[in-house]
Design a protein around this motif. Sequence first.
Motif, PDB file in Angstrom:
ATOM      1  N   TYR A   1       0.874  -1.326  -0.028  1.00  0.00           N
ATOM      2  CA  TYR A   1       0.051  -0.068   0.000  1.00  0.00           C
ATOM      3  C   TYR A   1       0.894   1.214   0.024  1.00  0.00           C
ATOM      4  O   TYR A   1       0.441   2.228  -0.610  1.00  0.00           O
ATOM      5  CB  TYR A   1      -0.997  -0.112   1.312  1.00  0.00           C
ATOM      6  N   VAL A   2       1.922   1.322   0.565  1.00  0.00           N
ATOM      7  CA  VAL A   2       2.868   2.418   0.731  1.00  0.00           C
ATOM      8  C   VAL A   2       3.265   2.585  -0.728  1.00  0.00           C
ATOM      9  O   VAL A   2       3.362   3.745  -1.153  1.00  0.00           O
ATOM     10  CB  VAL A   2       3.855   2.339   1.634  1.00  0.00           C
ATOM     11  N   GLU A   3       3.970   1.629  -1.291  1.00  0.00           N
ATOM     12  CA  GLU A   3       4.386   1.695  -2.617  1.00  0.00           C
ATOM     13  C   GLU A   3       3.117   2.213  -3.613  1.00  0.00           C
ATOM     14  O   GLU A   3       3.501   2.787  -4.520  1.00  0.00           O
ATOM     15  CB  GLU A   3       4.786   0.325  -3.103  1.00  0.00           C
ATOM     16  N   ARG A   4       2.007   1.795  -3.382  1.00  0.00           N
ATOM     17  CA  ARG A   4       0.882   2.137  -4.336  1.00  0.00           C
ATOM     18  C   ARG A   4       0.659   3.443  -4.088  1.00  0.00           C
ATOM     19  O   ARG A   4       0.455   4.519  -5.154  1.00  0.00           O
ATOM     20  CB  ARG A   4      -0.245   1.430  -3.927  1.00  0.00           C
TER      21      ARG A   4
ATOM     22  N   ARG B   1       6.154  -5.221  -2.013  1.00  0.00           N
ATOM     23  CA  ARG B   1       6.630  -3.741  -2.429  1.00  0.00           C
ATOM     24  C   ARG B   1       7.097  -4.089  -4.080  1.00  0.00           C
ATOM     25  O   ARG B   1       6.630  -3.332  -4.938  1.00  0.00           O
ATOM     26  CB  ARG B   1       7.688  -3.023  -1.676  1.00  0.00           C
ATOM     27  N   LEU B   2       7.821  -4.999  -4.416  1.00  0.00           N
ATOM     28  CA  LEU B   2       8.251  -5.186  -5.573  1.00  0.00           C
ATOM     29  C   LEU B   2       7.122  -5.440  -6.812  1.00  0.00           C
ATOM     30  O   LEU B   2       7.266  -5.403  -7.751  1.00  0.00           O
ATOM     31  CB  LEU B   2       9.353  -6.489  -5.512  1.00  0.00           C
ATOM     32  N   LEU B   3       6.350  -6.561  -6.053  1.00  0.00           N
ATOM     33  CA  LEU B   3       5.221  -7.021  -6.996  1.00  0.00           C
ATOM     34  C   LEU B   3       4.178  -5.882  -7.391  1.00  0.00           C
ATOM     35  O   LEU B   3       3.845  -5.631  -8.298  1.00  0.00           O
ATOM     36  CB  LEU B   3       4.410  -8.083  -6.493  1.00  0.00           C
ATOM     37  N   GLU B   4       4.136  -4.793  -6.301  1.00  0.00           N
ATOM     38  CA  GLU B   4       3.160  -3.800  -6.648  1.00  0.00           C
ATOM     39  C   GLU B   4       3.948  -2.810  -7.708  1.00  0.00           C
ATOM     40  O   GLU B   4       3.392  -2.160  -8.675  1.00  0.00           O
ATOM     41  CB  GLU B   4       3.101  -2.809  -5.387  1.00  0.00           C
ATOM     42  N   ARG B   5       5.190  -2.586  -7.308  1.00  0.00           N
ATOM     43  CA  ARG B   5       6.039  -1.879  -8.549  1.00  0.00           C
ATOM     44  C   ARG B   5       6.043  -2.168  -9.766  1.00  0.00           C
ATOM     45  O   ARG B   5       5.776  -1.400 -10.756  1.00  0.00           O
ATOM     46  CB  ARG B   5       7.317  -1.659  -7.606  1.00  0.00           C
TER      47      ARG B   5
END
Length: 366
Positions: free
Chosen positions: A24-27, A175-179
């Motif tokens: 969520y932070v990455e998003r 984080r990496l999958l979101e990115r």
Amino acid sequence: MSLSPSEPPLLSRVADAVHWMNRYVERAENVARFVDVNLHLTLDAPTDHGTSPWASLVATTGDHALFTEKYGAPTRENVMEFLTFDRSYPNSIASCLRAARENARSVREVISSEMWKQLNEMYLSVKEASRDPVAAFASPGELYDRIKHDCHAFVGVTYLTMTHNEAWHFGRLGRLLERADKTSRIVDVKAFLLLSQRSAPAGAIDEIQWAALLKSASALEMYRKRHGRIVPERVVEFLLFEYKFPRSVRYCVTKAERSLHAITGMSLDELALPAETLVAALRTELEHGDASAVLGEGGAELHAWIDGLQSKLNAVGQAIYEEFLAPRPVSTRAESQLPPASRAASQSQSVAMPMAQSQSQRQSQG
């Protein structure tokens, strides 16, 4: 790389919370960056050049139907409100930070106090700004710069203050999958529109648009250091297949695979679980990726290829959920003594509980 077998088993609840806190932070950071780039693009490019940048920004989220239902026309103010402060929209910056904070609250015993402080402060900062959107949007550059800075600080604090154990790797995995997903989406929408609308050799306006695409992934400076002149094929190659740039899809998938194997305790050559097999296949495909083949004639193949990529990313996420994050019956004492890899293989045979539905909903939001 493998984690210490002496560490106690990580509860799926904890792994899930840390995973989604980071995701969520990455998003939120991605949304802030996309909006900020659009703000600058509207100043640099004529308003009558092709599709409105605000309409294409909504298209990037995949939630254009919801936006149209709530706001109608994709004006600057409407899109900024929707993506920044709309608490009823689960992918707005405010909603993402609220969800990240709630996940962090549930695992205070696992994360560092510095992580909680950083996340809590940036949540409260956005909440305060949302009380007066007109004032916040009077200087939008400052607002989005602060959000990006705060999200970057959270990633740095996490790296420096949290033990790099199973929980940390679940966080990095999220984080990496979101990115990877967000980079692929921005390439899909922006590059497809640029390639399909171009009827002549690229001019100054096209270069501004391609530069904006690179900025959307914080990639413009690194791209220029690597390739110099902006060439569409090289831009797509850099964002999808560059193995050293931390926001390229290939880089994200490669590092995600390493975290997955750190969690299972298996070497990169061992593929004991479905998630390991899926991510290894995707990493191999990206290693041999060819931008000219992906683009096809005039970019015709790009959308279909990225559609397939996103399906594979979703499959990896679903496999990770089923094997590690789904709630399960309390493990027996004998099972809890197994090393991480054996324990994961044993748990992967358990039946997932109803929370699997919420995971699929989360993926649809991504």
